[in-house]
Motif scaffolding. Sequence first.
Motif, PDB file in Angstrom:
ATOM      1  N   ILE A 151       0.843  -1.200   0.000  1.00  0.00           N
ATOM      2  CA  ILE A 151       0.000   0.000   0.000  1.00  0.00           C
ATOM      3  C   ILE A 151       0.873   1.243   0.000  1.00  0.00           C
ATOM      4  CG2 ILE A 151      -1.676   1.313   1.365  1.00  0.00           C
ATOM      5  CD1 ILE A 151      -2.746  -1.410   2.346  1.00  0.00           C
ATOM      6  N   LEU A 152       1.926   1.226   0.822  1.00  0.00           N
ATOM      7  CA  LEU A 152       2.822   2.375   0.901  1.00  0.00           C
ATOM      8  C   LEU A 152       3.615   2.551  -0.387  1.00  0.00           C
ATOM      9  CD1 LEU A 152       4.107   4.689   2.491  1.00  0.00           C
ATOM     10  CD2 LEU A 152       5.707   3.043   3.441  1.00  0.00           C
ATOM     11  N   VAL A 153       4.094   1.455  -0.957  1.00  0.00           N
ATOM     12  CA  VAL A 153       4.916   1.536  -2.175  1.00  0.00           C
ATOM     13  C   VAL A 153       4.136   2.181  -3.323  1.00  0.00           C
ATOM     14  CG1 VAL A 153       6.041   0.114  -3.947  1.00  0.00           C
ATOM     15  CG2 VAL A 153       6.475  -0.341  -1.543  1.00  0.00           C
ATOM     16  N   LYS A 154       2.819   1.973  -3.350  1.00  0.00           N
ATOM     17  CA  LYS A 154       1.998   2.546  -4.420  1.00  0.00           C
ATOM     18  C   LYS A 154       2.000   4.071  -4.410  1.00  0.00           C
ATOM     19  CE  LYS A 154      -1.216  -1.292  -4.898  1.00  0.00           C
ATOM     20  NZ  LYS A 154      -2.594  -1.748  -4.703  1.00  0.00           N
ATOM     21  N   VAL A 155       2.195   4.686  -3.241  1.00  0.00           N
ATOM     22  CA  VAL A 155       2.152   6.143  -3.162  1.00  0.00           C
ATOM     23  C   VAL A 155       3.535   6.777  -3.052  1.00  0.00           C
ATOM     24  CG1 VAL A 155      -0.148   6.164  -2.150  1.00  0.00           C
ATOM     25  CG2 VAL A 155       1.842   6.208  -0.660  1.00  0.00           C
ATOM     26  N   LEU A 156       4.584   5.967  -3.125  1.00  0.00           N
ATOM     27  CA  LEU A 156       5.932   6.521  -3.038  1.00  0.00           C
ATOM     28  C   LEU A 156       6.324   7.156  -4.366  1.00  0.00           C
ATOM     29  CD1 LEU A 156       7.911   3.823  -1.032  1.00  0.00           C
ATOM     30  CD2 LEU A 156       7.014   6.004  -0.228  1.00  0.00           C
ATOM     31  N   GLY A 157       6.985   8.303  -4.256  1.00  0.00           N
ATOM     32  CA  GLY A 157       7.437   9.021  -5.439  1.00  0.00           C
ATOM     33  C   GLY A 157       8.927   8.834  -5.654  1.00  0.00           C
ATOM     34  N   PHE A 158       9.551   9.881  -6.193  1.00  0.00           N
ATOM     35  CA  PHE A 158      10.965   9.879  -6.561  1.00  0.00           C
ATOM     36  C   PHE A 158      11.851   9.474  -5.392  1.00  0.00           C
ATOM     37  CE2 PHE A 158      14.973  12.325  -7.035  1.00  0.00           C
ATOM     38  CZ  PHE A 158      15.468  11.666  -8.146  1.00  0.00           C
ATOM     39  N   ARG A 159      12.584   8.385  -5.554  1.00  0.00           N
ATOM     40  CA  ARG A 159      13.543   7.830  -4.601  1.00  0.00           C
ATOM     41  C   ARG A 159      12.904   7.380  -3.286  1.00  0.00           C
ATOM     42  NH1 ARG A 159      19.236  10.687  -4.396  1.00  0.00           N
ATOM     43  NH2 ARG A 159      19.754   8.613  -3.676  1.00  0.00           N
ATOM     44  N   GLY A 160      11.594   7.302  -3.232  1.00  0.00           N
ATOM     45  CA  GLY A 160      10.919   6.854  -2.016  1.00  0.00           C
ATOM     46  C   GLY A 160      11.204   5.398  -1.706  1.00  0.00           C
ATOM     47  N   LEU A 161      11.193   4.568  -2.747  1.00  0.00           N
ATOM     48  CA  LEU A 161      11.457   3.143  -2.546  1.00  0.00           C
ATOM     49  C   LEU A 161      12.890   2.920  -2.061  1.00  0.00           C
ATOM     50  CD1 LEU A 161      10.292   0.324  -2.712  1.00  0.00           C
ATOM     51  CD2 LEU A 161      11.018   0.216  -5.091  1.00  0.00           C
ATOM     52  N   GLU A 162      13.819   3.705  -2.566  1.00  0.00           N
ATOM     53  CA  GLU A 162      15.213   3.596  -2.146  1.00  0.00           C
ATOM     54  C   GLU A 162      15.352   3.898  -0.648  1.00  0.00           C
ATOM     55  OE1 GLU A 162      19.502   5.778  -3.057  1.00  0.00           O
ATOM     56  OE2 GLU A 162      17.778   6.213  -4.326  1.00  0.00           O
ATOM     57  N   VAL A 163      14.679   4.947  -0.184  1.00  0.00           N
ATOM     58  CA  VAL A 163      14.716   5.305   1.235  1.00  0.00           C
ATOM     59  C   VAL A 163      14.064   4.204   2.064  1.00  0.00           C
ATOM     60  CG1 VAL A 163      13.887   6.949   2.957  1.00  0.00           C
ATOM     61  CG2 VAL A 163      14.783   7.778   0.790  1.00  0.00           C
ATOM     62  N   LEU A 164      12.932   3.687   1.601  1.00  0.00           N
ATOM     63  CA  LEU A 164      12.231   2.626   2.334  1.00  0.00           C
ATOM     64  C   LEU A 164      13.101   1.379   2.449  1.00  0.00           C
ATOM     65  CD1 LEU A 164       9.653   1.614   3.709  1.00  0.00           C
ATOM     66  CD2 LEU A 164       8.847   0.895   1.456  1.00  0.00           C
ATOM     67  N   GLU A 165      13.754   0.986   1.377  1.00  0.00           N
ATOM     68  CA  GLU A 165      14.612  -0.205   1.423  1.00  0.00           C
ATOM     69  C   GLU A 165      15.790  -0.011   2.363  1.00  0.00           C
ATOM     70  OE1 GLU A 165      15.461  -0.791  -2.715  1.00  0.00           O
ATOM     71  OE2 GLU A 165      13.597  -1.901  -3.055  1.00  0.00           O
ATOM     72  N   ASN A 166      16.404   1.183   2.350  1.00  0.00           N
ATOM     73  CA  ASN A 166      17.501   1.450   3.289  1.00  0.00           C
ATOM     74  C   ASN A 166      16.999   1.400   4.724  1.00  0.00           C
ATOM     75  OD1 ASN A 166      19.556   1.736   1.438  1.00  0.00           O
ATOM     76  ND2 ASN A 166      19.366   3.936   1.279  1.00  0.00           N
ATOM     77  N   ALA A 167      15.824   1.958   4.974  1.00  0.00           N
ATOM     78  CA  ALA A 167      15.261   1.945   6.326  1.00  0.00           C
ATOM     79  C   ALA A 167      14.980   0.518   6.776  1.00  0.00           C
ATOM     80  CB  ALA A 167      13.984   2.776   6.360  1.00  0.00           C
ATOM     81  N   GLU A 168      14.439  -0.295   5.881  1.00  0.00           N
ATOM     82  CA  GLU A 168      14.130  -1.687   6.233  1.00  0.00           C
ATOM     83  C   GLU A 168      15.390  -2.483   6.545  1.00  0.00           C
ATOM     84  OE1 GLU A 168      10.005  -2.491   3.774  1.00  0.00           O
ATOM     85  OE2 GLU A 168      11.917  -2.706   2.727  1.00  0.00           O
ATOM     86  N   SER A 169      16.469  -2.194   5.844  1.00  0.00           N
ATOM     87  CA  SER A 169      17.696  -2.945   6.105  1.00  0.00           C
ATOM     88  C   SER A 169      18.395  -2.469   7.374  1.00  0.00           C
ATOM     89  CB  SER A 169      18.646  -2.838   4.911  1.00  0.00           C
ATOM     90  OG  SER A 169      19.118  -1.515   4.769  1.00  0.00           O
ATOM     91  N   GLN A 170      18.247  -1.187   7.715  1.00  0.00           N
ATOM     92  CA  GLN A 170      18.950  -0.647   8.878  1.00  0.00           C
ATOM     93  C   GLN A 170      18.131  -0.747  10.168  1.00  0.00           C
ATOM     94  OE1 GLN A 170      20.349   3.315   7.839  1.00  0.00           O
ATOM     95  NE2 GLN A 170      20.927   2.583   5.814  1.00  0.00           N
ATOM     96  N   PHE A 171      16.812  -0.548  10.079  1.00  0.00           N
ATOM     97  CA  PHE A 171      15.933  -0.589  11.249  1.00  0.00           C
ATOM     98  C   PHE A 171      14.670  -1.385  10.898  1.00  0.00           C
ATOM     99  CE2 PHE A 171      18.256   3.443  11.449  1.00  0.00           C
ATOM    100  CZ  PHE A 171      18.828   3.378  12.709  1.00  0.00           C
ATOM    101  N   PRO A 172      14.753  -2.717  10.790  1.00  0.00           N
ATOM    102  CA  PRO A 172      13.605  -3.490  10.302  1.00  0.00           C
ATOM    103  C   PRO A 172      12.358  -3.412  11.184  1.00  0.00           C
ATOM    104  CG  PRO A 172      15.384  -4.939  11.019  1.00  0.00           C
ATOM    105  CD  PRO A 172      15.904  -3.548  11.072  1.00  0.00           C
ATOM    106  N   ASN A 173      12.495  -3.517  12.484  1.00  0.00           N
ATOM    107  CA  ASN A 173      11.317  -3.521  13.363  1.00  0.00           C
ATOM    108  C   ASN A 173      10.631  -2.165  13.391  1.00  0.00           C
ATOM    109  OD1 ASN A 173      11.845  -6.188  14.029  1.00  0.00           O
ATOM    110  ND2 ASN A 173      13.068  -5.635  15.804  1.00  0.00           N
ATOM    111  N   GLU A 174      11.420  -1.108  13.541  1.00  0.00           N
ATOM    112  CA  GLU A 174      10.857   0.232  13.608  1.00  0.00           C
ATOM    113  C   GLU A 174      10.212   0.613  12.286  1.00  0.00           C
ATOM    114  OE1 GLU A 174      13.905  -0.654  14.445  1.00  0.00           O
ATOM    115  OE2 GLU A 174      14.304   0.004  16.496  1.00  0.00           O
ATOM    116  N   THR A 175      10.861   0.247  11.183  1.00  0.00           N
ATOM    117  CA  THR A 175      10.322   0.572   9.866  1.00  0.00           C
ATOM    118  C   THR A 175       9.003  -0.141   9.637  1.00  0.00           C
ATOM    119  OG1 THR A 175      12.561   0.873   9.008  1.00  0.00           O
ATOM    120  CG2 THR A 175      10.814   0.544   7.394  1.00  0.00           C
TER     121      THR A 175
END
Length: 134
Positions: A46-70
């Motif tokens: 649901i979130l990925v559908k509304v992500l714009g420019f470089r949003g997915l890149e930020v989300l993937e970095n967040a998931e790899s660095q802080f998986p539970n919080e993300t």
Amino acid sequence: MSDDSELERLKAKRLAEMQKNLISRQDTEKTPEQTQEKPAENPRDILVKVLGFRGLEVLENAESQFPNETQMIVQKLSELIKSGELNETIDGGQLLTLFRTVGLNIRMETKINVEQDGKFVSLTDKLSKESKDE
């Protein structure tokens, strides 16, 4: 002193009852939704559908660095999107700002390119060429 301990015991009992009621209420709310709709969509999708420019890149970095919080933040954002309270595109800068606001310092890979002879060259390549020439 016995009044204080009794008061604490009553507070704890009331808190346990409230939590039990909240859980049962959430279970009853989820059950009708699942019977009426198709299988529930993944909050991340649901979130990925509304992500714009470089949003997915930020989300993937967040998931790899802080998986539970993300995961918790993605869950809340997807709830806001479903309810219609959040109906705009979220670009990478906005998402990164959100993560940093809640205290997650997401590290992003940074590249600096400079123009040299009409081409864009990374700063490290340019500096390494200059050091070889000397």
